[in-house]
Scaffold this motif. Structure first.
Motif, PDB file in Angstrom:
ATOM      1  N   ARG A   1      20.258  -9.538  -5.639  1.00 44.03           N
ATOM      2  CA  ARG A   1      20.333  -7.501  -5.532  1.00 44.03           C
ATOM      3  C   ARG A   1      18.872  -7.721  -4.751  1.00 44.03           C
ATOM      4  O   ARG A   1      18.023  -8.225  -4.735  1.00 44.03           O
ATOM      5  N   SER A   2      18.982  -6.665  -3.948  1.00 37.84           N
ATOM      6  CA  SER A   2      17.935  -6.581  -3.048  1.00 37.84           C
ATOM      7  C   SER A   2      17.320  -5.480  -3.390  1.00 37.84           C
ATOM      8  O   SER A   2      16.846  -5.041  -3.950  1.00 37.84           O
ATOM      9  N   ASP A   3      15.720  -5.394  -2.131  1.00 36.76           N
ATOM     10  CA  ASP A   3      14.409  -4.670  -2.675  1.00 36.76           C
ATOM     11  C   ASP A   3      15.506  -3.178  -2.706  1.00 36.76           C
ATOM     12  O   ASP A   3      14.822  -2.281  -3.856  1.00 36.76           O
ATOM     13  N   GLU A   4      16.340  -2.689  -2.250  1.00 32.69           N
ATOM     14  CA  GLU A   4      17.067  -1.213  -1.940  1.00 32.69           C
ATOM     15  C   GLU A   4      17.210  -0.768  -3.496  1.00 32.69           C
ATOM     16  O   GLU A   4      17.751   0.421  -3.378  1.00 32.69           O
ATOM     17  N   ASP A   5      18.452  -2.036  -4.194  1.00 31.93           N
ATOM     18  CA  ASP A   5      19.053  -1.361  -4.767  1.00 31.93           C
ATOM     19  C   ASP A   5      17.618  -1.097  -6.194  1.00 31.93           C
ATOM     20  O   ASP A   5      17.940  -0.626  -6.440  1.00 31.93           O
ATOM     21  N   GLN A   6      16.710  -1.718  -6.272  1.00 30.87           N
ATOM     22  CA  GLN A   6      15.560  -2.331  -6.952  1.00 30.87           C
ATOM     23  C   GLN A   6      15.016  -0.491  -7.276  1.00 30.87           C
ATOM     24  O   GLN A   6      14.517   0.454  -7.806  1.00 30.87           O
ATOM     25  N   ILE A   7      15.062  -0.074  -5.499  1.00 34.41           N
ATOM     26  CA  ILE A   7      14.020   0.722  -5.192  1.00 34.41           C
ATOM     27  C   ILE A   7      14.638   1.978  -5.249  1.00 34.41           C
ATOM     28  O   ILE A   7      14.796   3.352  -5.132  1.00 34.41           O
ATOM     29  N   GLY A   8      15.763   1.831  -4.794  1.00 28.76           N
ATOM     30  CA  GLY A   8      16.161   3.049  -3.886  1.00 28.76           C
ATOM     31  C   GLY A   8      16.606   3.584  -3.273  1.00 28.76           C
ATOM     32  O   GLY A   8      17.652   4.643  -2.281  1.00 28.76           O
ATOM     33  N   ALA A   9      15.475   3.173  -1.964  1.00 25.84           N
ATOM     34  CA  ALA A   9      15.402   3.709  -0.282  1.00 25.84           C
ATOM     35  C   ALA A   9      15.652   2.009   0.482  1.00 25.84           C
ATOM     36  O   ALA A   9      15.230   0.970  -0.490  1.00 25.84           O
ATOM     37  N   ASN A  10      15.895   2.514   1.398  1.00 30.15           N
ATOM     38  CA  ASN A  10      15.403   1.128   1.899  1.00 30.15           C
ATOM     39  C   ASN A  10      14.401   1.627   2.936  1.00 30.15           C
ATOM     40  O   ASN A  10      13.696   2.455   2.962  1.00 30.15           O
ATOM     41  N   TYR A  11      13.482   0.479   3.230  1.00 27.72           N
ATOM     42  CA  TYR A  11      12.144   0.179   4.052  1.00 27.72           C
ATOM     43  C   TYR A  11      12.005   0.979   5.443  1.00 27.72           C
ATOM     44  O   TYR A  11      11.371   1.672   5.827  1.00 27.72           O
ATOM     45  N   ASP A  12      13.212   1.576   6.084  1.00 19.92           N
ATOM     46  CA  ASP A  12      13.312   2.273   7.339  1.00 19.92           C
ATOM     47  C   ASP A  12      12.518   3.863   6.973  1.00 19.92           C
ATOM     48  O   ASP A  12      11.815   4.347   7.189  1.00 19.92           O
ATOM     49  N   GLU A  13      13.330   4.441   5.330  1.00 16.26           N
ATOM     50  CA  GLU A  13      13.055   5.151   4.857  1.00 16.26           C
ATOM     51  C   GLU A  13      11.631   5.338   4.833  1.00 16.26           C
ATOM     52  O   GLU A  13      11.094   6.287   3.788  1.00 16.26           O
TER      53      GLU A  13
ATOM     54  N   ASN B   1      18.819 -11.661   9.409  1.00 19.14           N
ATOM     55  CA  ASN B   1      19.758 -10.761   8.991  1.00 19.14           C
ATOM     56  C   ASN B   1      20.170 -10.683   7.822  1.00 19.14           C
ATOM     57  O   ASN B   1      20.699  -9.785   7.089  1.00 19.14           O
ATOM     58  N   ALA B   2      19.423 -11.015   6.628  1.00 20.08           N
ATOM     59  CA  ALA B   2      19.022 -11.158   5.497  1.00 20.08           C
ATOM     60  C   ALA B   2      18.419  -9.670   4.077  1.00 20.08           C
ATOM     61  O   ALA B   2      17.350  -9.405   5.200  1.00 20.08           O
ATOM     62  N   LYS B   3      19.741  -9.385   3.744  1.00 19.78           N
ATOM     63  CA  LYS B   3      19.125  -8.000   2.401  1.00 19.78           C
ATOM     64  C   LYS B   3      17.869  -8.636   2.359  1.00 19.78           C
ATOM     65  O   LYS B   3      17.419  -9.752   1.676  1.00 19.78           O
ATOM     66  N   PRO B   4      16.428  -7.357   2.245  1.00 17.14           N
ATOM     67  CA  PRO B   4      15.800  -7.763   1.892  1.00 17.14           C
ATOM     68  C   PRO B   4      15.493  -7.818   0.333  1.00 17.14           C
ATOM     69  O   PRO B   4      16.121  -6.872   0.206  1.00 17.14           O
ATOM     70  N   THR B   5      14.840  -8.493  -0.481  1.00 20.83           N
ATOM     71  CA  THR B   5      15.114  -9.107  -2.431  1.00 20.83           C
ATOM     72  C   THR B   5      13.901 -10.010  -2.728  1.00 20.83           C
ATOM     73  O   THR B   5      12.991 -10.580  -1.754  1.00 20.83           O
ATOM     74  N   ASP B   6      13.515  -9.105  -3.976  1.00 16.01           N
ATOM     75  CA  ASP B   6      12.496 -10.691  -4.117  1.00 16.01           C
ATOM     76  C   ASP B   6      12.817 -11.683  -4.787  1.00 16.01           C
ATOM     77  O   ASP B   6      11.739 -12.365  -5.797  1.00 16.01           O
ATOM     78  N   GLY B   7      14.187 -11.834  -5.283  1.00 14.62           N
ATOM     79  CA  GLY B   7      14.542 -13.523  -5.514  1.00 14.62           C
ATOM     80  C   GLY B   7      13.967 -13.288  -7.523  1.00 14.62           C
ATOM     81  O   GLY B   7      14.286 -14.360  -7.944  1.00 14.62           O
TER      82      GLY B   7
ATOM     83  N   PHE C   1       1.194  -1.234   0.041  1.00 18.53           N
ATOM     84  CA  PHE C   1      -0.216  -0.396   0.044  1.00 18.53           C
ATOM     85  C   PHE C   1       0.818   1.683   0.354  1.00 18.53           C
ATOM     86  O   PHE C   1       0.400   2.558  -0.545  1.00 18.53           O
ATOM     87  N   GLY C   2       2.116   1.107  -0.208  1.00 21.32           N
ATOM     88  CA  GLY C   2       3.605   2.496  -0.209  1.00 21.32           C
ATOM     89  C   GLY C   2       3.909   2.842  -1.341  1.00 21.32           C
ATOM     90  O   GLY C   2       3.332   3.943  -2.355  1.00 21.32           O
ATOM     91  N   VAL C   3       4.393   1.519  -1.504  1.00 21.12           N
ATOM     92  CA  VAL C   3       5.386   1.529  -2.936  1.00 21.12           C
ATOM     93  C   VAL C   3       4.671   0.652  -3.685  1.00 21.12           C
ATOM     94  O   VAL C   3       5.364   0.935  -5.440  1.00 21.12           O
ATOM     95  N   GLY C   4       4.088  -0.374  -3.954  1.00 17.44           N
ATOM     96  CA  GLY C   4       3.369  -1.074  -4.782  1.00 17.44           C
ATOM     97  C   GLY C   4       4.439  -2.374  -5.035  1.00 17.44           C
ATOM     98  O   GLY C   4       4.317  -2.364  -6.594  1.00 17.44           O
ATOM     99  N   PHE C   5       5.299  -2.475  -4.284  1.00 20.14           N
ATOM    100  CA  PHE C   5       6.553  -3.112  -4.929  1.00 20.14           C
ATOM    101  C   PHE C   5       6.049  -4.887  -5.091  1.00 20.14           C
ATOM    102  O   PHE C   5       6.572  -5.463  -4.157  1.00 20.14           O
ATOM    103  N   PHE C   6       5.467  -5.404  -6.050  1.00 21.99           N
ATOM    104  CA  PHE C   6       4.900  -6.314  -5.768  1.00 21.99           C
ATOM    105  C   PHE C   6       4.128  -6.898  -7.306  1.00 21.99           C
ATOM    106  O   PHE C   6       4.579  -5.733  -7.859  1.00 21.99           O
ATOM    107  N   THR C   7       4.264  -8.234  -7.722  1.00 21.26           N
ATOM    108  CA  THR C   7       3.963  -8.445  -8.777  1.00 21.26           C
ATOM    109  C   THR C   7       2.545  -8.379  -8.966  1.00 21.26           C
ATOM    110  O   THR C   7       1.372  -9.513  -8.471  1.00 21.26           O
ATOM    111  N   LYS C   8       1.328  -7.480 -10.077  1.00 12.40           N
ATOM    112  CA  LYS C   8      -0.037  -8.229 -10.091  1.00 12.40           C
ATOM    113  C   LYS C   8      -0.080  -9.311 -11.044  1.00 12.40           C
ATOM    114  O   LYS C   8       0.948  -9.468 -11.151  1.00 12.40           O
TER     115      LYS C   8
END
Length: 265
Positions: A204-216, A192-198, A151-158
């Motif tokens: 590559r992490s979610d942050e690599d794709q989005i440009g910001a981490n989840y705290d941000e 401890n793992a970096k979030p990634t959609d795989g 509901f924030g950035v829509g980071f999922f596959t429809k």
């Protein structure tokens, strides 16, 4: 984890498990199926489903998967089966199906669009597989999206990882997912793992794709909900807020109901 945080995690845990159990009973299904990725969201959701006492099927669906994802997923499933006798697992290697699909469709000269389309195809093949298992076992497909993603950035596959029956953690921020996962003793390797959609076959992490981490992104989501605008920030905060607003805007088609052409003739 402080005593107050632990108490809050306990209450949230109990609430979600009771919600899952009530929903499954009212839907007249036997239990749940969860796609296991080796990430924290699927680890948490599968643990919550297992706590209901209903049959919980964990399914691995590798498609050229990074070994680190596979090993974390295996570790979690092994731990979950030791803790809960109602947990079973299956593995469906979708790599050959994915490769056959690539051979059956035309390619594209635009590498970026091609890679994104194939990443989304991976997610949709997995969705189809989960619904197959759900169908033959009378189970509900439990979604693993959290509030920031869905509901924030829509980071999922429809119609991929967004194609589910229920969303147990859709009202939890990523930080709350971490807190609840730690409370439920999800394996440390996953915590401890970096979030990634795989979905790209690499690390590559979610942050690599989005440009910001989840705290941000959580920070930006809270400020947006409180009526803040880009003019209220500068520096990195302005950059993050801009990223959030752009993704929130372009991905509204994922978050809103499908538009229907109403006929008033």
């Amino acid at each position: 984890m402080t005593n107050s945080t632990r108490f809050q995690a306990e209450k949230i845990n109990q609430h979600i498990v009771e919600w899952l159990l009530d929903y499954a009973i009212n839907a007249k299904v036997k239990g749940f199926v969860v796609g296991i990725s080796g990430g924290i969201d699927s680890a948490l959701v599968s643990t919550l489903c297992a706590q209901t006492g209903l049959p919980t099927l964990c399914v691995e669906m590798p498609i050229h998967q990074a070994e680190s994802h596979v090993s974390r997923g295996n570790e979690h499933i092994a731990q979950l089966k030791e803790r809960f006798p109602n947990v079973t697992n299956e593995k469906a290697d979708l790599t050959p199906i994915f490769e056959s699909f690539k051979m059956a469709v035309p390619t594209s000269e635009n590498d970026a669009l091609l890679n994104l389309s194939l990443a989304n195809t991976r997610a949709r093949l997995r969705m189809t597989t989960l619904y197959y298992f759900a169908g033959i076992h009378s189970l509900l497909v439990a979604g693993t999206g959290n509030k920031v993603e869905d509901f924030g950035v829509g980071f999922f596959t429809k119609y991929g990882d967004g194609g589910v029956d229920i969303s147990p953690i859709g009202d939890l921020m990523k930080s709350e997912v971490h807190e609840l996962s730690a409370y439920l003793e999800v394996p440390q390797s996953i915590l401890n793992a970096k979030p990634t959609d795989g979905l790209f076959g690499d690390d590559r992490s979610d942050e690599d794709q989005i440009g910001a981490n989840y705290d941000e992104l959580e920070w930006a989501m809270h400020n947006d909900e409180n009526g803040k605008t880009l003019n209220d920030f500068e520096g990195r905060e302005a950059e993050v807020f801009k990223i959030y607003k752009r993704l929130n805007t372009i991905n509204q088609h994922k978050m809103q109901p499908i538009p229907i052409c109403r006929i008033f003739i």
